[in-house]
Design a protein around this motif. Structure first.
Motif, short mmCIF file in Angstrom:
data_model
loop_
_atom_site.label_atom_id
_atom_site.label_comp_id
_atom_site.label_asym_id
_atom_site.label_seq_id
_atom_site.Cartn_x
_atom_site.Cartn_y
_atom_site.Cartn_z
N LYS A 17 0.68 -1.26 -0.01
CA LYS A 17 0.23 0.06 -0.07
C LYS A 17 0.69 1.24 -0.10
O LYS A 17 1.89 1.22 0.70
CB LYS A 17 -0.80 -0.08 1.14
CG LYS A 17 -2.06 0.96 1.10
CD LYS A 17 -2.72 0.92 2.54
CE LYS A 17 -3.92 2.10 2.41
NZ LYS A 17 -4.69 2.01 3.61
N PRO A 18 0.60 2.35 -0.79
CA PRO A 18 1.34 3.45 -0.85
C PRO A 18 1.30 4.30 0.67
O PRO A 18 0.16 4.07 1.34
CB PRO A 18 0.94 4.23 -1.90
CG PRO A 18 -0.11 3.38 -2.49
CD PRO A 18 -0.33 2.33 -1.73
N ARG A 19 2.31 4.95 0.84
CA ARG A 19 2.14 5.60 2.00
C ARG A 19 1.47 6.83 2.00
O ARG A 19 1.14 7.46 0.81
CB ARG A 19 3.80 6.31 2.26
CG ARG A 19 4.85 5.05 2.63
CD ARG A 19 6.22 5.54 3.13
NE ARG A 19 7.17 4.53 3.24
CZ ARG A 19 7.39 3.92 4.18
NH1 ARG A 19 6.88 4.29 5.33
NH2 ARG A 19 8.36 3.08 4.23
N SER A 20 1.10 7.47 3.03
CA SER A 20 0.10 8.90 2.90
C SER A 20 0.93 10.03 2.44
O SER A 20 2.44 10.12 2.73
CB SER A 20 -0.28 9.11 4.37
OG SER A 20 -1.06 10.24 4.35
N ILE A 21 0.32 10.84 1.79
CA ILE A 21 0.96 11.86 1.15
C ILE A 21 1.35 13.10 2.51
O ILE A 21 2.43 13.58 2.49
CB ILE A 21 0.15 12.84 0.37
CG1 ILE A 21 -0.15 11.87 -1.02
CG2 ILE A 21 0.81 14.14 -0.15
CD1 ILE A 21 -1.32 12.44 -1.96
N THR A 22 0.64 12.97 3.56
CA THR A 22 0.93 13.79 4.52
C THR A 22 1.69 12.69 5.68
O THR A 22 0.80 12.11 6.34
CB THR A 22 -0.15 14.44 5.29
OG1 THR A 22 -1.22 13.43 5.43
CG2 THR A 22 -0.86 15.48 4.37
N PRO A 23 2.75 12.63 5.77
CA PRO A 23 3.50 11.43 6.58
C PRO A 23 3.38 11.47 7.99
O PRO A 23 3.32 12.76 8.40
CB PRO A 23 4.88 11.54 5.83
CG PRO A 23 5.04 12.95 5.70
CD PRO A 23 3.97 13.45 5.08
#
Length: 606
Positions: A17-23
């Motif tokens: 799953k891709p990481r969140s844009i706001t880490p």
């Protein structure tokens, strides 16, 4: 584009799953550790990721019109946007700890392994292990020294002075040596990081612009080129970390309002700085092509004798997308917005919420204007004020796009070009790679528009042939369009209102009006030079692909790669010649069509 990115993330759920844009804080710590101690590994899996993220950078050329080098302003805007998106700290760490000019100058080397990260090593030992060992060793030395102190020192009292023994100085020297070398390295790293955070790269570009000796030579361009390469490598690194592709969309507007020299500079920047095969940048150029072509022609030293402004633009643009003229309903809405004191093009267009498609249905939805829903309600008792209350007068409906059907049609159209057994289109396709890219992109967009407008699509071969026709012979096709349009308008003026013969082929229309095109050829020679082989054009329309007027009317609704400024110029030349002819013969004006159909006796009588 954001809707498409969201749809892909919902569809492709097999991989990680891709990481969140706001880490989160853990993601930020993980990123810093990877920036310091790891290198990314390019594999087949991470180079073919389906998930994607778009970053949008707006560049209004009018805001930088005062700059001597407009393209430098473009690069500065790009650097600033990437810093704001990912953070100065992360970009500064990458610049110090990751980027190697020699190693990153070449293309990516694809490796057949499953890991996405590889530890940085000094010799055979990972750097993180060396630092950990050094830290533990420092603790083992410092703790005993702090707790027990140095060995007993011999004190020699000579008057009131205390003289330290030579053993004390030796031990102190050893401690400083052991602990000082890592400290110097840490201090150097902190200094470089602080320097990159305080002094941004756009400041270096500005200093180079201020220095005429630098800006007039290749030094500044080389520095900017290196900075663009660093930004590309940083985006590649973030792609592996976020587990998705990242594309930076550069929106360039108001370029046609600048001087010719600056326009050419920006176009060169698009062509040179952003044209790598692996470049993560997408340039979107919003201009009036008629104005842009005129400005490029005036630029000194830009074009060769055999070159034209259109050829110059064709080497840069891979998808010419011509916005069609406003419909009557659209004009009414724009006019109504202006009357009400609103913007003629609202910045935020309200979208209706639509029901989610059924599970497994490959559909996406976006908003298009529903012309049929624009209704006019006029009553004698009700007056329309010049400035009324702000209302949401625009009506939009969600258009369901069947991506599965569209993809099948697109693949079939492509196969008609590269498969010899299916079609003869490979005979006509240009050998220029930029022309091939335009054809590929235009086929895809044309089919998507057909699906959106719920048009009954013709055969894939016909669609591919039409796009090739528009790309190779834009002037001759524009002439056919203008002749058909003029004939329809003449019928309306005469009051005949007869139905257009949709079965007439385009070659018949062109052949019927070819003499007139030959007569005005010297006035439109500039456009005719853009066309391909005229004999191939005849074989194309007369023998292999017999397009009709009815198909022309259908394709007009979804053609995006035709520059309508050519058709407008042909209409102007044709209209001005008719006006001159009417002035020479005030009693009766004969059209070229009438002259072609007259016999010798009729001409003598006339």
């Amino acid at each position: 584009m954001n809707q498409e990115a969201k749809r892909r993330e919902e569809k492709y759920t097999k991989g990680p799953k891709p990481r969140s844009i706001t880490p989160s804080i853990s993601d930020m710590l993980s990123l810093i550790l990877r920036l310091l101690f790891y290198r990314p590994v390019w594999t087949e899996q991470n180079q073919n990721m389906k998930n994607i993220r778009y970053m949008f950078v707006r560049f209004s050329a009018w805001h930088f019109a005062g700059s001597d080098l407009l393209w430098a302003g473009l690069v500065m805007q790009l650097t600033k946007a990437i810093q704001n998106s990912f953070g100065k700290l992360h970009l500064g760490l990458f610049r110090i700890a990751q980027h190697d000019e020699e190693e990153d100058a070449g293309k990516k080397k694809i490796e057949d392994i499953s890991k996405n990260w590889r530890s940085k090593k000094l010799g055979c030992i990972p750097i993180w292990a060396l630092i950990l060992m050094g830290f533990i060793g420092s603790l083992l030395i410092l703790v005993p020294l702090i707790i027990y102190g140095f060995p007993d020192l011999k004190k020699h009292l000579e008057g009131e002075k205390v003289e330290e023994s030579s053993g004390y100085g030796a031990l102190e020297g050893i401690a400083i040596t052991i602990l000082g070398v890592p400290a110097v390295g840490v201090l150097r790293f902190i200094f470089l990081l602080s320097k990159n955070l305080i002094f941004n790269q756009d400041l270096n570009i500005r200093q180079g612009l201020d220095n005429k000796k630098v800006s007039q030579q290749l030094g500044l361009m080389h520095e900017v080129r290196k900075e663009m390469r660093l930004l590309c490598c940083f985006i590649y690194f973030m792609e592996i970390f976020e587990r998705r592709r990242i594309r930076v969309v550069l929106e360039i507007t108001n370029l046609d309002r600048c001087t010719p020299k600056k326009i050419v500079g920006v176009l060169d920047a698009i062509n040179i700085l952003l044209s790598d095969d692996e470049s993560p940048f997408i340039s979107m150029l919003a201009v009036d092509p008629e104005v842009l072509v005129g400005q490029v022609e005036q630029a000194e030293g830009c074009l060769s004798k055999r070159d034209s402004a259109y050829d110059f633009l064709d080497r840069i643009i891979t998808l010419p997308f011509t916005v069609p003229p406003l419909t009557e309903a659209s004009k009414s809405i724009v006019f109504g917005n202006i009357v009400r004191g609103q913007s003629e093009i609202p910045e935020v267009i309200p979208l209706e919420e639509t029901k989610a498609p059924a599970a497994g249905s490959p559909r996406t939805s976006f908003s298009v204007e529903d012309e049929c829903s624009v209704k006019y309600r006029e009553t004698e008792e009700q007056a329309i004020p010049l400035i009324a209350k702000k209302e949401n007068v625009e009506t939009f409906t969600a258009a369901e796009l069947n991506l599965e059907e569209a993809d099948k049609l697109i693949k079939s159209a492509y196969s008609c070009i590269f498969t010899r057994e299916k079609s003869k289109l490979q005979t006509y396709i240009s050998g220029d790679t930029m022309s091939m890219r335009r054809v590929i992109n235009s086929i895809r967009v044309t089919i998507m528009i057909m699906e959106t407008r719920k048009l009954e699509p013709p055969s894939p071969e016909k669609i591919a042939a039409w796009v090739v026709l528009v790309d190779l012979w834009p002037c001759r096709l524009s002439w056919i369009l203008q002749c058909v349009e003029d004939e329809q308008q003449s019928d309306e003026i005469d009051g005949s209102f007869r139905a257009t013969d949709n079965s007439k082929t385009l070659w018949e229309v062109f052949n019927y009006n070819s003499l007139e095109l030959w007569i005005i050829g010297h006035e439109v020679e500039y456009f005719l030079e853009r066309d391909g082989d005229p004999e191939l054009f005849e074989v194309f329309l007369r023998k292999d692909f017999k397009f009709t007027v009815g198909e022309l009317e259908m394709f007009k609704l979804c053609t995006v790669n035709l520059n309508y400024s050519i058709k407008n110029e042909l209409a102007r030349v044709r209209g001005s010649r008719r006006l001159k002819r009417a002035g020479r013969n005030a009693f009766q004006s004969l059209s070229a069509r009438t002259v072609m159909n007259m016999k010798t006796e009729d001409i003598c009588q006339e």
